[in-house]
Design a protein around this motif. Structure first.
Motif, PDB file in Angstrom:
ATOM      1  N   SER A 171       0.835  -1.215   0.000  1.00 22.76           N
ATOM      2  CA  SER A 171       0.000   0.000   0.000  1.00 22.76           C
ATOM      3  C   SER A 171       0.862   1.254   0.000  1.00 22.76           C
ATOM      4  O   SER A 171       0.559   2.231  -0.688  1.00 22.76           O
ATOM      5  N   GLN A 175       1.969   2.663  -6.223  1.00 19.47           N
ATOM      6  CA  GLN A 175       0.889   3.591  -6.550  1.00 19.47           C
ATOM      7  C   GLN A 175      -0.288   2.867  -7.196  1.00 19.47           C
ATOM      8  O   GLN A 175      -1.452   3.162  -6.896  1.00 19.47           O
ATOM      9  N   LEU A 176      -0.006   1.898  -8.071  1.00 24.12           N
ATOM     10  CA  LEU A 176      -1.083   1.189  -8.757  1.00 24.12           C
ATOM     11  C   LEU A 176      -1.944   0.419  -7.755  1.00 24.12           C
ATOM     12  O   LEU A 176      -3.182   0.482  -7.799  1.00 24.12           O
ATOM     13  N   ARG A 178      -2.266   1.063  -4.637  1.00 27.19           N
ATOM     14  CA  ARG A 178      -2.944   2.040  -3.781  1.00 27.19           C
ATOM     15  C   ARG A 178      -4.208   2.555  -4.461  1.00 27.19           C
ATOM     16  O   ARG A 178      -5.251   2.717  -3.823  1.00 27.19           O
ATOM     17  N   GLU A 179      -4.145   2.804  -5.761  1.00 27.52           N
ATOM     18  CA  GLU A 179      -5.324   3.259  -6.496  1.00 27.52           C
ATOM     19  C   GLU A 179      -6.374   2.160  -6.569  1.00 27.52           C
ATOM     20  O   GLU A 179      -7.581   2.430  -6.508  1.00 27.52           O
ATOM     21  N   THR A 182      -7.950   1.881  -2.898  1.00 32.65           N
ATOM     22  CA  THR A 182      -8.814   2.998  -2.489  1.00 32.65           C
ATOM     23  C   THR A 182      -9.985   3.200  -3.439  1.00 32.65           C
ATOM     24  O   THR A 182     -10.887   4.004  -3.158  1.00 32.65           O
ATOM     25  N   GLU A 184      -9.786   4.515  -6.409  1.00 34.80           N
ATOM     26  CA  GLU A 184      -9.616   5.819  -7.066  1.00 34.80           C
ATOM     27  C   GLU A 184     -10.068   5.784  -8.516  1.00 34.80           C
ATOM     28  O   GLU A 184     -10.567   6.765  -9.056  1.00 34.80           O
ATOM     29  N   ARG A 185      -9.888   4.641  -9.167  1.00 33.90           N
ATOM     30  CA  ARG A 185     -10.314   4.508 -10.564  1.00 33.90           C
ATOM     31  C   ARG A 185     -10.518   3.034 -10.888  1.00 33.90           C
ATOM     32  O   ARG A 185     -10.137   2.148 -10.115  1.00 33.90           O
ATOM     33  N   TYR A 251       2.737   3.303 -14.367  1.00 37.98           N
ATOM     34  CA  TYR A 251       3.640   4.212 -13.665  1.00 37.98           C
ATOM     35  C   TYR A 251       5.087   3.693 -13.634  1.00 37.98           C
ATOM     36  O   TYR A 251       5.917   4.210 -12.894  1.00 37.98           O
TER      37      TYR A 251
END
Length: 753
Positions: A171, A175-176, A178-179, A182, A184-185, A251
């Motif tokens: 986490s 970044q991937l 984490r998204e 959460t 995010e997308r 990323y």
């Protein structure tokens, strides 16, 4: 592939997929077409076949897969599924990472089919389809009937290679993920598949993947989650290894990542990851030797006073090249400087065999065992106190009253050398004590091996603080008194100290307890503190005894381990002309075992490990290079230069030759580099020689550069004794510092006798 498609679409004309000569490309009777897929996905076809057979035949689907395997020759894995997967590392299946049992590459019938070729500087495509054929001896190729559950061993449990606590690291560090976590997308199929192959290696990782999807129904409805149940089951049964970040993460160009998510966020001890796309270009040994000769010849012809650095592999013909130049230019005078007397003698003998008029400098070191003990100790004290100018007058005085044959011969050879007008072979130390007038008698000065690493950094002066305090009480010299006072005052709260230099005026022949002349000439000092160094009994002041490289004289340095940045920092950025010669591939294998650091403390904590390795690889003491403290064999780290006794032989090199931290800092300070004097080494993930690995080093890049250069130089010298460039022998290297051309051996059992 055609048979798989034909099975999935049984309504298709059988002759179209069983006979490649009758394969058609669509038409009025086209059954299925997906314009979003520009090329067919091999792995997804066989995954789809598995799903189709499971949905249509129920628990009998693995029997169908077994029959398909027999018909096509595609192997089954141990879970009874067709062994067709994707990988971003084609070399793994080809044997780049050797077997830990015997170090041999076992050929296996594996086909790697490239796809998604992107011209982005990579040397191979980002992904490969990996198809294993029947007949492999690998455990994953199962040709025996499987149970309906696909598990041969009922007691088998799929424990993750990583503990569940790694999810927290993921986490924070990815970044991937984490998204994804959460919400995010939304995530693409490739992103989710890549994440899943990584999470599969973590205990409760797949469970967490399912939980995250359930937490975000706006992206993952029941139908999509059901599909992913199938995907996750397939990933588990196919035992997918974690996909590399470069193959699916958007990323990957922005992140300082490792091979995959797990090695990025939680690198394991002994980790040694090949950097994606890294490669070395090799040439024939003939091209390398010609390139080396041309580089040295060009430097020899240059009409300047620069320091010409030629970096060329061990065994590439450096000494042959400059000896050939000497033979081709008999009217010029060459001065050749080697790091040791042993190498000096070897070069001298080669020159004599080539018919070159040559003389070598005599050495007191080589005849010290023939001297009377009293005379030897007196000469050693002169050198220790820095009063080198008193040595020869003392010898002359002794010879007036005593007949010491070795010293008489030495003085005779010294006189002959003074009158000799030809080429001279000497040592680094002798060269560094020659004055400018004498050096200008030669047309070319060639230094064999890295003189900074071999002869400058090791030439340290060290004075206990207590000894300086006593000298301060006794001395009547104002300059010396002021220098000692300033040094002691600053040493109370500083480790790096810079002071002015001055020439010590020898007023008499009194012997000093340390090298006082070099102390007076030194400008950079470093304080060693006993409360920070375990084996240091009292605080001491250290410094380098820096020689003078005259600005009006051209020097040529040829070495396998010399570093461009270090040379420019030491000699001056604009004075150095650096050339790195072409490189050839080793004839014999360099096999490296990075599972343990093999530092001095690592070896000390595992009593008898070097002897166990000797027994394991059937090596006698003469074929082992390790730390001097181990008292094994004639060679050890620090004294391998010029020795050819191991040429063409299988050898064992054990150890990572760290130096004391103060030495790296002293060298950096002397070269004008800036750093935090309180910084200490600590384990961290770094990259070097095409590998990403965990190593105990500095965060400061300049200090790390110095440390890596010194460690690598020592290891390369040790490995180079076997002359792998020209001999098909083997070198086994036990160290966690990666060398160029090393083949890494994973999973080595260090406890095995």
């Amino acid at each position: 592939m055609q048979l798989a498609l034909g099975t999935i679409f049984p309504e298709a004309d059988k002759s179209c997929y069983t006979d490649s000569a009758r394969m058609f490309f669509g038409g009025k009777g086209l059954i299925y077409y997906d314009d979003t897929i520009p090329t067919i996905n091999v792995e997804s076809i066989f995954r789809g076949l598995t799903y189709f057979l499971r949905d249509t035949t129920g628990n009998h689907y693995k029997e169908k897969l077994s029959r398909f395997s027999r018909e096509t020759g595609i192997a089954l894995n141990k879970n009874g599924l067709l062994d067709v997967t994707m990988t971003d590392d084609p070399t793994e299946a080809l044997g780049a990472s050797l077997s830990a049992q015997d170090g041999k590459i076992s050929p296996s019938p594996i086909i790697n089919i490239p796809f998604n070729v992107i011209a982005d500087g990579e040397n191979f495509p980002k992904m490969f389809y990996r198809v294993k054929l029947s007949g492999s001896t690998s455990k994953s190729s199962v040709n025996t009937p499987v149970s309906r559950t696909g598990v041969l061993n009922r007691g088998y449990k799929n424990h993750g290679a990583y503990r569940s606590s790694v999810l927290s690291d993921t986490s924070r560090g990815c970044q991937l993920f984490r998204e994804f976590e959460t919400g995010e997308r939304d995530m693409s199929h490739d992103e989710l598949f890549g994440l899943a192959t990584n999470l599969k290696q973590v205990e409760s990782g797949i469970q967490r993947f399912k939980e995250i999807q359930a937490e975000h129904p706006e992206f993952y409805d029941d139908e999509r989650r059901e599909k992913w149940e199938s995907h996750l089951s397939y990933i588990r049964q196919q035992e997918y290894k974690p996909y590399g970040c470069d193959s699916f993460c958007p990323y990957c160009k922005e992140c300082n990542h490792g091979t995959n998510i797990l090695s990025t966020v939680h690198p394991k001890p002994g980790m040694m990851e090949r950097l994606p796309g890294y490669s070395e270009k090799f040439y024939s040994i003939e091209d390398v030797q010609d390139d080396t000769y041309e580089a040295i010849s060009k430097a020899y012809r240059a009409e300047d006073s620069n320091v010409h650095i030629i970096k060329s592999q061990t065994g590439a013909g450096k000494s042959y090249s400059y000896l050939q130049l000497m033979a081709e230019n008999p009217d010029d005078r060459f001065l050749i400087a080697a790091p040791t007397n042993l190498l000096k003698d070897e070069i001298f003998n080669k020159a004599k065999r080539m018919g070159i008029a040559v003389c070598k400098t005599p050495s007191l070191e080589q005849i010290k065992d023939e001297m009377p003990e009293k005379v030897k100790r007196r000469i050693e004290r002169f050198h220790k106190s820095g009063q080198h100018q008193l040595v020869h007058p003392y010898i002359e005085k002794v010879l007036k009253t005593k007949n010491i044959p070795c010293l008489r011969k030495y003085m005779k050879e010294r006189e002959a050398l003074r009158n000799f007008k030809g080429n001279v072979i000497t040592t680094h130390r002798y060269l560094l004590n020659m004055d400018e007038k004498r050096l200008k008698e030669f047309d070319a000065i060639i230094i064999d091996e890295d003189i900074i690493f071999k002869s400058i950094i090791p030439n340290q002066g060290e004075v206990p603080v207590a000894k300086l305090e006593k000298l301060l009480e006794k001395t009547t010299d104002n300059h010396l008194s002021q220098k000692i006072k300033s040094l002691l005052r600053k040493a109370k709260d500083q480790s790096r100290i810079e002071l002015d230099s001055f020439e010590w005026d020898d007023k008499d022949d009194k012997l000093y307890s340390f090298d006082l002349p070099s102390f007076c000439q030194a400008e950079q000092f470093y304080v060693r503190r006993s409360d920070k160094e375990l084996n240091l009994k009292e605080d001491a002041i250290v410094y380098l005894k820096l020689p003078e490289f005259f600005k009006d004289i051209k020097y040529i340095i040829v070495s396998a381990t010399v570093d461009e940045g270090i040379c420019r920092q030491y000699f001056g950025w604009d004075r150095v002309d650096f050339y790195e010669c072409k490189r050839a591939e080793y004839m014999g294998p360099l096999r490296q075992y990075p599972g343990k650091s093999m530092s001095r403390s690592s070896i000390a904590s595992d009593s008898g490990i070097v002897r166990r390795l000797m027994k394991r690889f059937d090596m006698n003491e003469e074929r082992v290079i390790t730390f001097m403290k181990e008292n094994i064999g004639p060679l050890h780290f620090g004294n391998t230069d010029g020795s050819n006794i191991l040429e063409g032989k299988d050898i064992l090199v054990v150890g990572t030759p760290y130096h004391a931290d103060f030495l790296y800092k002293l060298a950096a300070f002397t070269m004008g580099l800036d750093f935090d004097e309180d910084e200490e080494v600590e384990p961290q993930v770094v990259t070097h020689n095409g590998y990403r690995f965990r190593f105990t080093t500095f965060h400061n890049e300049d200090l790390r550069h110095l440390q890596f250069w010194m460690i690598e130089s020592e290891l390369e010298q040790a490995v180079g004794r076997a002359r792998l460039l020209r001999n098909p022998c083997k070198v086994h290297l036990f160290s966690n510092f990666p060398l160029s051309q090393a083949k890494m051996v994973d999973g080595f059992d260090y406890s095995k006798e």
